[in-house]
Structures are given as structure tokens and as C-alpha cells.
Design an enzyme around this catalytic site. Structure first.
Site, PDB file in Angstrom:
ATOM      1  N   ASN A 253       0.875  -1.171   0.000  1.00 40.40           N
ATOM      2  CA  ASN A 253       0.000   0.000   0.000  1.00 40.40           C
ATOM      3  C   ASN A 253       0.914   1.223   0.000  1.00 40.40           C
ATOM      4  O   ASN A 253       1.474   1.575   1.030  1.00 40.40           O
ATOM      5  CB  ASN A 253      -0.892  -0.015   1.253  1.00 40.40           C
ATOM      6  CG  ASN A 253      -1.696   1.269   1.387  1.00 40.40           C
ATOM      7  OD1 ASN A 253      -1.803   2.052   0.445  1.00 40.40           O
ATOM      8  ND2 ASN A 253      -2.273   1.493   2.569  1.00 40.40           N
TER       9      ASN A 253
ATOM     10  N   GLY B 270       1.894   2.239  10.728  1.00 39.23           N
ATOM     11  CA  GLY B 270       2.830   3.356  10.589  1.00 39.23           C
ATOM     12  C   GLY B 270       3.480   3.777  11.900  1.00 39.23           C
ATOM     13  O   GLY B 270       4.106   4.827  11.975  1.00 39.23           O
TER      14      GLY B 270
ATOM     15  N   GLY C 280       4.715   1.253   4.837  1.00 42.57           N
ATOM     16  CA  GLY C 280       6.046   1.855   4.736  1.00 42.57           C
ATOM     17  C   GLY C 280       7.073   0.972   4.047  1.00 42.57           C
ATOM     18  O   GLY C 280       7.831   1.433   3.177  1.00 42.57           O
TER      19      GLY C 280
ATOM     20  N   LYS D 205       0.168   4.203  -0.242  1.00 42.54           N
ATOM     21  CA  LYS D 205      -0.484   5.402   0.322  1.00 42.54           C
ATOM     22  C   LYS D 205      -0.263   6.588  -0.621  1.00 42.54           C
ATOM     23  O   LYS D 205      -0.094   6.405  -1.817  1.00 42.54           O
ATOM     24  CB  LYS D 205       0.033   5.679   1.731  1.00 42.54           C
ATOM     25  CG  LYS D 205       0.008   4.443   2.631  1.00 42.54           C
ATOM     26  CD  LYS D 205       0.108   4.779   4.073  1.00 42.54           C
ATOM     27  CE  LYS D 205       0.256   3.521   4.887  1.00 42.54           C
ATOM     28  NZ  LYS D 205      -0.048   3.692   6.285  1.00 42.54           N
TER      29      LYS D 205
ATOM     30  N   SER E 101       2.927  -2.197  10.358  1.00 41.55           N
ATOM     31  CA  SER E 101       4.372  -2.195  10.611  1.00 41.55           C
ATOM     32  C   SER E 101       5.026  -3.546  10.332  1.00 41.55           C
ATOM     33  O   SER E 101       5.990  -3.926  11.000  1.00 41.55           O
ATOM     34  CB  SER E 101       4.671  -1.729  12.038  1.00 41.55           C
ATOM     35  OG  SER E 101       4.219  -0.389  12.223  1.00 41.55           O
TER      36      SER E 101
ATOM     37  N   GLU F 269      -7.091   4.698   7.678  1.00 45.54           N
ATOM     38  CA  GLU F 269      -6.885   6.129   7.409  1.00 45.54           C
ATOM     39  C   GLU F 269      -8.118   6.727   6.723  1.00 45.54           C
ATOM     40  O   GLU F 269      -8.420   7.903   6.888  1.00 45.54           O
ATOM     41  CB  GLU F 269      -5.605   6.323   6.574  1.00 45.54           C
ATOM     42  CG  GLU F 269      -4.363   6.064   7.430  1.00 45.54           C
ATOM     43  CD  GLU F 269      -3.143   5.598   6.675  1.00 45.54           C
ATOM     44  OE1 GLU F 269      -3.117   5.665   5.440  1.00 45.54           O
ATOM     45  OE2 GLU F 269      -2.194   5.144   7.346  1.00 45.54           O
TER      46      GLU F 269
ATOM     47  N   GLU G  31      -5.777  -5.043  10.314  1.00 47.32           N
ATOM     48  CA  GLU G  31      -4.786  -3.999  10.551  1.00 47.32           C
ATOM     49  C   GLU G  31      -5.111  -3.274  11.856  1.00 47.32           C
ATOM     50  O   GLU G  31      -5.918  -2.318  11.857  1.00 47.32           O
ATOM     51  CB  GLU G  31      -4.789  -2.985   9.407  1.00 47.32           C
ATOM     52  CG  GLU G  31      -4.464  -3.585   8.058  1.00 47.32           C
ATOM     53  CD  GLU G  31      -3.797  -2.565   7.137  1.00 47.32           C
ATOM     54  OE1 GLU G  31      -2.698  -2.836   6.674  1.00 47.32           O
ATOM     55  OE2 GLU G  31      -4.381  -1.492   6.913  1.00 47.32           O
TER      56      GLU G  31
ATOM     57  N   HIS H 141      -9.652   1.206   4.632  1.00 45.77           N
ATOM     58  CA  HIS H 141      -8.384   1.384   5.348  1.00 45.77           C
ATOM     59  C   HIS H 141      -8.639   2.306   6.546  1.00 45.77           C
ATOM     60  O   HIS H 141      -9.455   3.229   6.465  1.00 45.77           O
ATOM     61  CB  HIS H 141      -7.336   1.994   4.405  1.00 45.77           C
ATOM     62  CG  HIS H 141      -5.961   1.967   5.002  1.00 45.77           C
ATOM     63  ND1 HIS H 141      -5.546   2.891   5.933  1.00 45.77           N
ATOM     64  CD2 HIS H 141      -4.923   1.114   4.818  1.00 45.77           C
ATOM     65  CE1 HIS H 141      -4.301   2.609   6.285  1.00 45.77           C
ATOM     66  NE2 HIS H 141      -3.894   1.535   5.631  1.00 45.77           N
TER      67      HIS H 141
HETATM   68  C1  PEP Z   1      -0.999   0.138   5.822  1.00 44.78           C
HETATM   69  O1  PEP Z   1      -1.054   1.325   5.574  1.00 44.78           O
HETATM   70  O2  PEP Z   1      -1.850  -0.619   5.360  1.00 44.78           O
HETATM   71  C2  PEP Z   1       0.094  -0.348   6.664  1.00 44.78           C
HETATM   72  C3  PEP Z   1       0.056  -1.570   7.091  1.00 44.78           C
HETATM   73  O3  PEP Z   1       1.094   0.561   6.947  1.00 44.78           O
HETATM   74  P1  PEP Z   1       2.488   0.238   7.676  1.00 44.78           P
HETATM   75  O4  PEP Z   1       3.016  -1.053   7.115  1.00 44.78           O
HETATM   76  O5  PEP Z   1       3.360   1.402   7.337  1.00 44.78           O
HETATM   77  O6  PEP Z   1       2.197   0.128   9.130  1.00 44.78           O
END
Ligand code: PEP
Length: 253
Positions: A9, A171, A231, A11, A209, A96, A165, A94
Site C-alpha cells: 500500500n 505506521g 512503509g 499510500k 508495521s 486512514e 490492521e 483502510h
Molecule cells: C498500511 O497502511 O496498510 C500499513 C500496514 O502501513 P504500515 O506497514 O506502514 O504500518
């Protein structure tokens, strides 16, 4: 065992030049991958992904779609538009989007329906906040979020991908332990089994993460069918390392 699915992803990151070099590095490193692999980019770059990835080992998708079919919804991108760019996946719900854009369970469910109607696999994100977890509400929250989608999509429930998630892990560098993640995945698996006789098709990804250091242990959990990577998907070496952590599944299984 199901073949794992690793989805990046991106983003709201990237640009034409950066995308091209990241994709070139991924394609060079993805030969004979043990996993199915995809990247989800912002809508303006879907044409670039389609041009560079067509016929390759890397699938692509979008990060959101509209709950509406078409019409006066300025700024929105419909599932039919994503289909024009041959998206295989679209992320819906998601955290966010839920957090910054106030998306409700019902809206996310409508988006999942729109995607399926266009032959696009929705990656339905569910996850609890830290406050939910500390109040012992994790199971209640993720089941409620998934239940809205299951009810909306009916007999297509086996066609969705679910991404667990935990919001507190996205993040933040704070990952759910493999045991914490597995426990929630088992709950989601049971819910999908109860919803469809074809639930063996569902894949449940972990996201939050996940990185090159912790991926192997997370992906070794019995109910973790892959990862949604934020990330770490922006760094080719890390993303490729995560895909390489997936066990190889014999053909035909
Ligand atoms: C995500 O945005 O779906 C995600 C898992 O981000 P990160 O791996 O950065 O925590």
C-alpha cells in the site's frame, strides 16, 4: 496451505519517476516468487502501473473506490474506472479512510460491493484502535466491521480479501505480536467460514508495521495468509524480502 498474498500500500507516495524505478527493482527481484504480489497506488498512477506491469508477476490495484456507481460525485473514482485500468484489487475501509474521512462500516460495505460488481477483489481492512483493544473490544469491533461487508456482498463473501490492521500498529513501528495477530485472524476465519461454504478462497492478510525483520514470524502463523505492507513497500529490498519469507506452496494446492 494457501499461497500467500503480499500487497504493497503505497499510500499517498510516489511520482512517475520514483514509481518507475521502484517497479523496475521489484520486477527484477520477483522472478519465481513464492507469493502472489501486488502494489496499490494512488489513482493517477494506475495507467503507469498498467503500462509497466501488464503480463508481469506483479499485480496492481487502487487504494479506494467510490460507493457510488457513477454521477455527480466530484473527486470520486468509481470501481468501473478502476476496471478500465485493469486493477485486480482495491483496498476499502483502510483505517486512514475510516479515521480521516469518516467512513462507516456501511459505506465500506458498499465500496466492497461496487468493486465486486466490476470483477475487482476488494481488500477489506478491519482493525481496532488502541482504546478498543485496551477495553477488550477487539473481537467485537473487527467482527462488526467484517459483518457489514459479509451482509452486503452476500454469496460473494468468499471473493473478498480481508486485511486485519490494528490501528495502533499502522505506521507506528509497533507490530502486533504473532500471537496477537493469529488470535484475531482465527476469529475472522471463523466468521468467514460461517458466512460461506467457499471460505477456503478467502485470504486474511496482516497489516501494521510489517517489515523485513518481523515478516517471517507473522507469515508463519496458520491463519495469516499474507501481508498488507505500508512503509516497507516503498523500499524494494524490504518488500522483496517480505515476499521471499512466504513459504512455497506446491502447484495445485
Ligand atoms: C498500511 O497502511 O496498510 C500499513 C500496514 O502501513 P504500515 O506497514 O506502514 O504500518
Amino acid at each position: 496451505m494457501t499461497k500467500k498474498l503480499i500487497v504493497g500500500n503505497w499510500k499517498m507516495n510516489g511520482g512517475l519517476a520514483d514509481n518507475a524505478s521502484l517497479l523496475a527493482a521489484l520486477l527484477a527481484g520477483l522472478h519465481d516468487s513464492p507469493a502472489d504480489v501486488a502494489v496499490c497506488a494512488s489513482a493517477p498512477y494506475l495507467a503507469q502501473l498498467q503500462a509497466l506491469l501488464r503480463g508481469s508477476a506483479l499485480d496492481w490495484g487502487a487504494q479506494d473506490c467510490s460507493a457510488h456507481e457513477a454521477g455527480a460525485y466530484t473527486g470520486e473514482v468509481s470501481a468501473a474506472m478502476l476496471r478500465d485500468f485493469a486493477c485486480r484489487y482495491v483496498i476499502v475501509g483502510h483505517s486512514e479512510r475510516r479515521q480521516y474521512h469518516g467512513e462507516s462500516d456501511d459505506l465500506v460495505a458498499q465500496k466492497a460491493q461496487r468493486a465486486l460488481a466490476q470483477g475487482i477483489t476488494p481488500i477489506v481492512c478491519v482493525g481496532e484502535t488502541l482504546a478498543d483493544r485496551e477495553a477488550g473490544r477487539t473481537e467485537f469491533v473487527v467482527k462488526r466491521q467484517l459483518s457489514a461487508v459479509i451482509h452486503a456482498v452476500g454469496h460473494c463473501a468468499s471473493e473478498i480479501v480481508v486485511a486485519y490492521e490494528p490501528v495502533w500498529a499502522i505506521g507506528t513501528g509497533r507490530t502486533a505480536s504473532p500471537e496477537q495477530a493469529q488470535a484475531v485472524h482465527a476469529v475472522l476465519r471463523a466468521q468467514l467460514r460461517a458466512a460461506s461454504a467457499h471460505s477456503s478462497r478467502n485470504r486474511i492478510l496482516y497489516g501494521g508495521s510489517m517489515n523485513a525483520d518481523n515478516a517471517a514470524e507473522l507469515l508463519a502463523q496458520p491463519d495469516i495468509d499474507g501481508g498488507l505492507i505500508g512503509g516497507a513497500s516503498l523500499k524494494a529490498a524490504d518488500f522483496l524480502h517480505i515476499t521471499a519469507c512466504c513459504p512455497r506452496v506446491a502447484a495445485g494446492i
